[in-house]
Design an enzyme around this catalytic site. Structure first.
Site, PDB file in Angstrom:
ATOM      1  N   SER A 326       0.928  -1.320  -0.179  1.00 20.64           N
ATOM      2  CA  SER A 326       0.024  -0.105  -0.044  1.00 20.64           C
ATOM      3  C   SER A 326       0.722   1.244   0.048  1.00 20.64           C
ATOM      4  CB  SER A 326      -0.835  -0.054   1.140  1.00 20.64           C
ATOM      5  OG  SER A 326      -1.898  -1.066   1.010  1.00 20.64           O
ATOM      6  N   HIS A 368     -15.078  -0.289   3.198  1.00 21.82           N
ATOM      7  CA  HIS A 368     -14.848   1.036   3.816  1.00 21.82           C
ATOM      8  C   HIS A 368     -16.020   1.928   3.310  1.00 21.82           C
ATOM      9  CE1 HIS A 368     -10.739  -0.243   3.883  1.00 21.82           C
ATOM     10  NE2 HIS A 368     -10.556   0.344   4.995  1.00 21.82           N
ATOM     11  N   CYS A 381      -7.739   1.842   1.592  1.00 19.60           N
ATOM     12  CA  CYS A 381      -8.778   0.920   1.038  1.00 19.60           C
ATOM     13  C   CYS A 381      -8.231   0.359  -0.362  1.00 19.60           C
ATOM     14  CB  CYS A 381     -10.165   1.876   0.599  1.00 19.60           C
ATOM     15  SG  CYS A 381     -11.334   1.141  -0.175  1.00 19.60           S
TER      16      CYS A 381
END
Length: 629
Positions: A326, A368, A381
């Protein structure tokens, strides 16, 4: 008395022969006299020099190796006295017996004994051979006291390389070791200094990169020798010129703090000045002791290093390649803004993303909900970036990644730098002979798949975000031999101010807004707020059956099966100056393992180097970066 005709002929023959003989003798005398005049008068200087060379021998002396220091002059590598014992085999009637008696004072293993005997067999009997080095003062004193009972043993004091911080700097400094046959074969020109007994050269790290500068200029010793080459007395001595001092950009206090914080992990941490590219700290753990390489690792010890699953011989900061996870989402976000996607647009996250018959899952099982780009970075997310990657395509993502320093090397001064990998359809076709699939674009959107990056690259990526989009390159050398190494003027990489603003604000949300994935690892002190991004890189495939039964937690898996933990950040948020990356192999999660480490290290950096916002500074994500030396 009359001489008969026969006698007259004989007399005349004798007279002619005597004249010829006398003439020949005269010619020989003239030739000899001329030769003697030539040799003793005309060639006197030449033969005086040759005679002197037979009497006087010039021997090279190894110069002192230059020091390596940190940015404040703290010594990181230097030379120290080396208490050692030598053996002159002609001075002992029984070499084996002498070695046995010596081993009662200083232990000699079987491997060392064989090495000593081999060296003795290869050297003249009057030449000293090293028996033991790096003796303690007590051992050296014992050798001196017992010298009368150790025929042939000669106590001696030399110089050896010393690394006072040992493992903490091993992967940066490297080490020195004896010259090998391969080194001699690859040496440029005739370098007799490399053949000196016990001479050592840089084998890894800064020691290798600046070996010639650190090596210095050899000296010489003029000694009188006899016909057998044995030294009678020293006539003169020139110690040579010590090697140049190399000044690094490191702050040793920060380096020690980062090392202690990562001790016990298989990990790496890199701290950069975002404007100059100076490396403030560079840790790769675990490591090895460079002093041991200097003196020689034992077979069992070296085998343990090679076989360790934590790879202590690998510089993870340069050569460790990991899926960025991420931490890559900022690159995808900027590529999306550049492609015309409004960062305020929302994508609904139900916990998975469907593409054809395949579902790509978000890390949060329930999803989310509706998120925009800021929220997607803040909450990390996955579904938002799955959808965004599919919409903009892998080529746009790859182009942005390369602009921010991924998929390339920087010519870093420490050897071993890897380029990582930014995949494209062309790369897959050329390397694997296969076509690119859309699902591969989707997982690239969250930094998985073929994507690979080093911790150094992740730090550079973050620095380029924080400095307004300028292509700084990392450097770790500040000066060599008193001459400053110039800072390269960075070029603007061509990214919009809006793209930079939104991802930087998202990173601020990660650390400083409630609900951010690293909110628990924020720095609460005013003026020190960091902005970061967590990352968790999956190293195993999770099957459909496991998802149905419940995905195993990292703590329930063996170490090698656990996810890598990553975190990147810059600080202070209002006046960016430092960028950082932390990668903990199989650490579990970026928020739980890597973020707290990064917070502590960055806090220490800011305590030692306070940064104050200045009036008139360009807004975050815009303007030319301030230049620093």
């Amino acid at each position: 008395m009359q001489i008969s005709g026969r006698d007259s002929n004989r007399y005349q023959t004798f007279t002619r022969r005597a004249a010829l003989l006398a003439g020949a003798q005269g010619v020989a005398f003239v030739v000899l006299a001329g030769r003697m005049y030539y040799l003793q008068v005309l060639k006197t200087d030449q033969y005086r020099m040759l005679a002197e060379e037979n009497r006087v021998s010039m021997r090279l002396l190894a110069p002192l190796r230059g020091n390596i220091v940190d940015r404040f002059g703290r010594i990181l590598a230097s030379n120290r006295q080396n208490y050692r014992a030598m053996l002159i085999s002609e001075q002992t009637p029984d070499v084996e017996a002498t070695l046995t008696r010596f081993s009662n004072i200083v232990e000699i293993d079987e491997y060392t004994r064989k090495r000593i005997l081999r060296d003795i067999s290869r050297s003249p009997r009057f030449m000293p051979v090293t028996v033991a080095e790096d003796l303690s003062w007590d051992e050296f004193a014992q050798v001196n006291i017992n010298e009368p009972d150790l025929p042939g043993i000669v106590p001696d004091v030399g110089e050896t390389r010393d690394y006072p911080y040992g493992e903490e700097l091993a992967h940066i400094l490297g080490y020195v070791a004896a010259v090998s046959e391969k080194d001699l074969a690859s040496a440029e020109g005739d370098q007799p200094v490399l053949k000196l007994p016990g001479f050592r050269i840089g084998k890894e790290g800064i020691e290798k990169t600046y070996d010639k500068e650190l090596r210095g200029v050899p000296g010489s010793s003029h000694v009188e020798v006899n016909a057998y080459g044995r030294v009678i007395r020293e006539l003169s001595k020139d110690p040579g010129t010590p090697g140049s001092e190399v000044v690094l950009t490191l702050d040793m206090d920060i380096q020690r703090f980062a090392w202690d914080r990562l001790k016990g992990e298989s990990a790496s941490a890199v701290v950069l000045d975002i404007h100059s590219g100076d490396v403030i700290s560079f840790v790769s753990a675990p490591a090895y002791d460079p002093n041991q390489f200097n003196m020689g690792y034992g077979t069992a010890e070296y085998k343990a290093l090679l076989e360790s699953p934590y790879l202590p011989l690998m510089n993870k900061g340069l050569a460790g390649m990991y899926p960025p996870g991420s931490t890559f989402k900022m690159v995808v976000g900027m590529a999306a803004v550049e492609a015309g996607i409004d960062p305020a647009n929302r994508v609904f996250c139900p916990g998975h993303y469907s593409l054809g018959s395949h579902d790509f899952h978000c890390w949060k099982k329930g999803g989310h909900g509706a998120v925009n780009l800021h929220d997607a970075i803040k909450h990390s997310c996955d579904v938002y970036f799955y959808d965004t990657a599919k919409r903009i395509g892998i080529e746009a993502i790859a182009d942005m990644a390369r602009r921010f320093g991924l998929g390339e090397t920087y010519g870093f001064e420490v050897p071993g730098e890897k380029a990582g990998l930014v995949p494209t359809p062309g790369w897959k076709r050329a390397v694997k002979g296969e076509v690119w699939h859309q699902g591969e674009t989707v997982i690239a959107g969250i930094g998985q798949g073929y994507l690979l990056a080093t911790p150094l690259q992740l730090a550079v990526m973050t620095a380029r975000i924080a400095n307004g989009g300028y292509a700084i390159e990392p450097r770790i050398t500040r000066a060599v031999g008193g001459s400053l190494v110039p800072v390269k003027e960075p070029k603007f990489i061509g990214v919009s101010e809006d793209a930079l603003r939104v991802v930087m604000a998202g990173m601020n949300g990660v650390s400083n807004e409630i609900g951010g994935t690293a909110y628990r690892s924020r720095i609460a002190e005013p003026g020190m707020e960091l902005a970061g991004k967590t990352g968790t890189a999956q190293v195993r495939r999770i099957s459909r059956a496991e998802r149905l039964s419940g995905v195993l937690k990292n703590e329930d898996l063996e170490w090698r099966q656990r996810d890598h933990a990553l975190f990147v950040c810059f600080a202070p948020y209002d006046a960016p100056r430092y960028a950082m990356s932390v990668v903990i192999e199989h650490g579990g999660s970026g928020s739980g393992a890597a973020a707290p480490v990064a917070r502590d290290i960055m806090h220490e950096v800011l305590k030692r180097n306070p940064v104050r916002p200045q009036a008139g500074n360009p807004p975050r994500g815009a303007g030319r970066p301030a230049r620093t030396g």
